[in-house]
Design an enzyme around this catalytic site. Structure first.
Site: not given
Length: 190
Positions: A1-3
């Site tokens: 999700l972060y990327a």
């Protein structure tokens, strides 16, 4: 999700660049550390927990594989940010009207030398003069990556970006700050 959120932000910026002629630069930071750093980063809470005698969790990949990060000292990140500002061009649009193509750039700012997290802990032990209580755990399967390694060739070529702080030197500066900052007794270290 972060990327995915990082990539989505870059795509949105690219869209505004294309439609409105905004000159934009995206900077991708790789595991930034140093004085005044984020308390939620491993190096920061490892330091706190080692000093308090708490057990720290160190992740390893499948089959006892190494987990490593491209730790980048804050001063090197700042140099990259300033270089990006110094080379930025003016936008070509105003009032929602574009007069021509505008600059759009994406640079990785990292140290290009991934270091095993276990080596980071060893450096902290030496600097703090305290043995860490280590608990080795499997790397979660939630999307966390085994290692990070910045390809900074574009930033080197276009910005003259050259990180110069190795992890030992940078952590020495961080530990000196940490011990000084939290030794007053009136600041909570976590």
């Amino acid at each position: 999700l972060y990327a995915a959120t990082k990539k989505a932000g870059e795509e949105i910026a690219h869209t505004y660049n294309h439609i409105y002629g905004l000159s934009l630069t995206a900077l991708r930071f790789f595991t930034v550390y140093g004085p005044w750093g984020r308390p939620d980063m491993a190096y920061f809470f490892f330091t706190r927990d080692i000093l308090k005698g708490r057990t720290i969790s160190i992740f390893e990949a499948a089959n006892h594989g190494t987990v490593a990060r491209d730790f980048t000292f804050i001063d090197d990140i700042v140099k990259g940010c300033l270089a990006a500002l110094d080379t930025a061009e003016k936008s070509t649009g105003s009032g929602g009207k574009k007069k021509g193509p505008a600059q759009f750039r994406v640079y990785n700012l990292g140290n290009t030398s991934p270091v095993p997290v276990s080596d980071l802990v060893s450096i902290l032990e030496k600097l703090l003069k305290v043995d860490a209580k280590r608990k080795v755990m499997k790397l979660p399967q939630n999307g966390d990556v085994r290692f990070t390694h910045a390809n900074i060739s574009l930033a080197q070529r276009e910005l003259g970006y050259k990180p110069s702080t190795d992890l030992q030197t940078g952590m020495k500066k961080f530990v000196r700050w940490y011990l000084s900052y939290y030794s007053g007794g009136n600041k909570a270290a976590g």
